[in-house]
Design a protein around this motif. Structure first.
Motif, short mmCIF file in Angstrom:
data_model
loop_
_atom_site.label_atom_id
_atom_site.label_comp_id
_atom_site.label_asym_id
_atom_site.label_seq_id
_atom_site.Cartn_x
_atom_site.Cartn_y
_atom_site.Cartn_z
N SER A 149 0.84 -1.19 0.00
CA SER A 149 0.00 0.00 0.00
C SER A 149 0.88 1.25 0.00
CB SER A 149 -0.90 0.00 1.23
OG SER A 149 -0.13 0.16 2.42
N PRO A 150 0.34 2.39 -0.43
CA PRO A 150 1.12 3.64 -0.36
C PRO A 150 1.68 3.93 1.04
CG PRO A 150 -0.77 3.95 -1.77
CD PRO A 150 -0.93 2.59 -1.15
N HIS A 153 4.82 1.91 1.54
CA HIS A 153 5.95 2.48 0.82
C HIS A 153 6.51 3.69 1.56
CE1 HIS A 153 6.05 0.15 -2.91
NE2 HIS A 153 4.73 0.13 -2.88
N LEU A 222 6.96 10.38 -2.93
CA LEU A 222 6.38 9.24 -3.65
C LEU A 222 5.16 9.70 -4.46
CD1 LEU A 222 6.52 6.59 -0.77
CD2 LEU A 222 8.05 6.73 -2.76
N ASN A 224 4.02 8.81 -7.23
CA ASN A 224 3.30 7.73 -7.92
C ASN A 224 2.63 6.77 -6.94
OD1 ASN A 224 3.97 8.66 -10.50
ND2 ASN A 224 5.94 7.59 -10.45
N GLN A 225 2.60 7.14 -5.67
CA GLN A 225 1.90 6.35 -4.66
C GLN A 225 0.76 7.20 -4.09
OE1 GLN A 225 2.31 3.13 -3.72
NE2 GLN A 225 3.84 2.90 -5.34
N PHE A 227 -2.40 8.61 -2.20
CA PHE A 227 -3.09 8.28 -0.96
C PHE A 227 -4.59 8.51 -1.07
CE2 PHE A 227 1.16 8.17 0.40
CZ PHE A 227 1.23 7.58 1.65
N PRO A 278 -3.86 9.84 -9.65
CA PRO A 278 -3.23 8.53 -9.73
C PRO A 278 -3.08 8.09 -11.19
CG PRO A 278 -4.97 8.54 -8.10
CD PRO A 278 -5.09 9.82 -8.86
#
Length: 285
Positions: A149-150, A153, A222, A224-225, A227, A278
């Motif tokens: 999950s974000p 990470h 991040l 590209n992660q 939430f 996203p």
């Protein structure tokens, strides 16, 4: 005489087949075939207790249809085995960026959330905060595809992996462990949980003011992660008619849908127009 009888018989067969086709079309127009998980509250279960169940019923009523479910556990092959096989026609809640399907206009946006005990007075706004080093942090375990999950990470980026306690989010016919990570905060087994917003809000609600639910910090390093996710309904790529009908129904029933989400404690946010959206997600074919 024989040719006349044969022609008459063929005509009867054609009429019968046409009547059968019309009958099936009429039946199809009278139902909304929904793909859903049988044990995944707060989203859905086979008792109709989830908020996606409630939304499906609301949309079906608006479209003068009745709901018929195809129950399938989410995981690898979910879209292929449900929408792709024709076993059902709509999935009520998917990321709006999901590829391989057509999605409606998003009807809500939620975010990963942190759950803490009120008496702990934790007020963390960044994963760089030194306070994390003293906490037991609950996360839902990675999926079968190995994806994190974000929040996982983000915690890994700040070398906080040793603080993490994993909890499963996949139930069985007899067990519903999705809320265990939130209950663990309440009973003091862990200090903080970071879970997808609908899980956080729903499972914290029975504890009242004992627990606090806040949006999880976003990790700028991040991009590209994400939430936060826009959530929509999905249909097959070639089912434009149903897509249009659902979009119209979602618009008509927007106020009631927001009421359902609020009743289930789903954290709702509005994304800023300049927020990085996203990336498109590959459907699990």
């Amino acid at each position: 005489m024989l040719n006349t009888k044969m022609k008459h018989s063929k005509s009867l067969i054609m009429v019968s087949l046409l009547a059968l086709v019309l009958s099936k079309n009429t039946q199809a127009e009278g139902v909304l075939k929904v793909c859903a998980e049988p044990n995944n509250l707060p989203f859905s279960n086979d008792k109709g207790e989830g908020f996606e169940n409630k939304i499906a019923e609301l949309l079906a009523k608006d479209l003068n249809r009745s709901v018929v479910y195809t129950w399938q556990r989410q995981g690898e092959g979910f879209i292929r085995q449900t929408l792709g096989s024709g076993a059902c026609d709509v999935v009520i809640g998917v990321p709006a960026q999901l590829e391989g399907v057509k999605t409606t206009t998003p009807y809500y946006c939620s975010i990963y959330a942190i759950v803490t005990r009120k008496k702990s007075h934790l007020n963390i706004h960044s994963y760089a905060d030194p306070a994390w080093k003293k906490l037991k942090i609950g996360l839902h375990s990675v999926g079968s595809d190995g994806s994190n999950s974000p929040p996982a990470h983000a915690l890994g980026l700040h070398d906080l992996g040793s603080q993490v306690v994993g909890y499963t989010m996949w139930g069985t016919d007899d067990e519903s462990p999705q809320g265990d990570v939130v209950k663990a905060v309440a009973d003091g087994s862990i200090d903080i949980a970071i879970v997808w917003g609908p899980f956080a809000g729903y499972f914290a609600k029975p504890f009242g003011s004992q627990l606090i639910v806040r949006p999880a910090p976003v990790e700028p390093a991040l991009p590209n992660q994400p939430f936060a996710w826009d959530i929509a309904a999905a249909v097959r790529s070639d089912d434009e008619a149903l897509l249009v009908s659902l979009d119209d129904s979602l618009r008509r029933q927007s106020a009631k849908i927001q009421g359902i989400l609020k009743n289930f404690g789903v954290p709702i946010i509005k994304l800023d127009p300049v927020t990085v959206k996203p990336q498109a997600l590959q459907s699990t074919q």
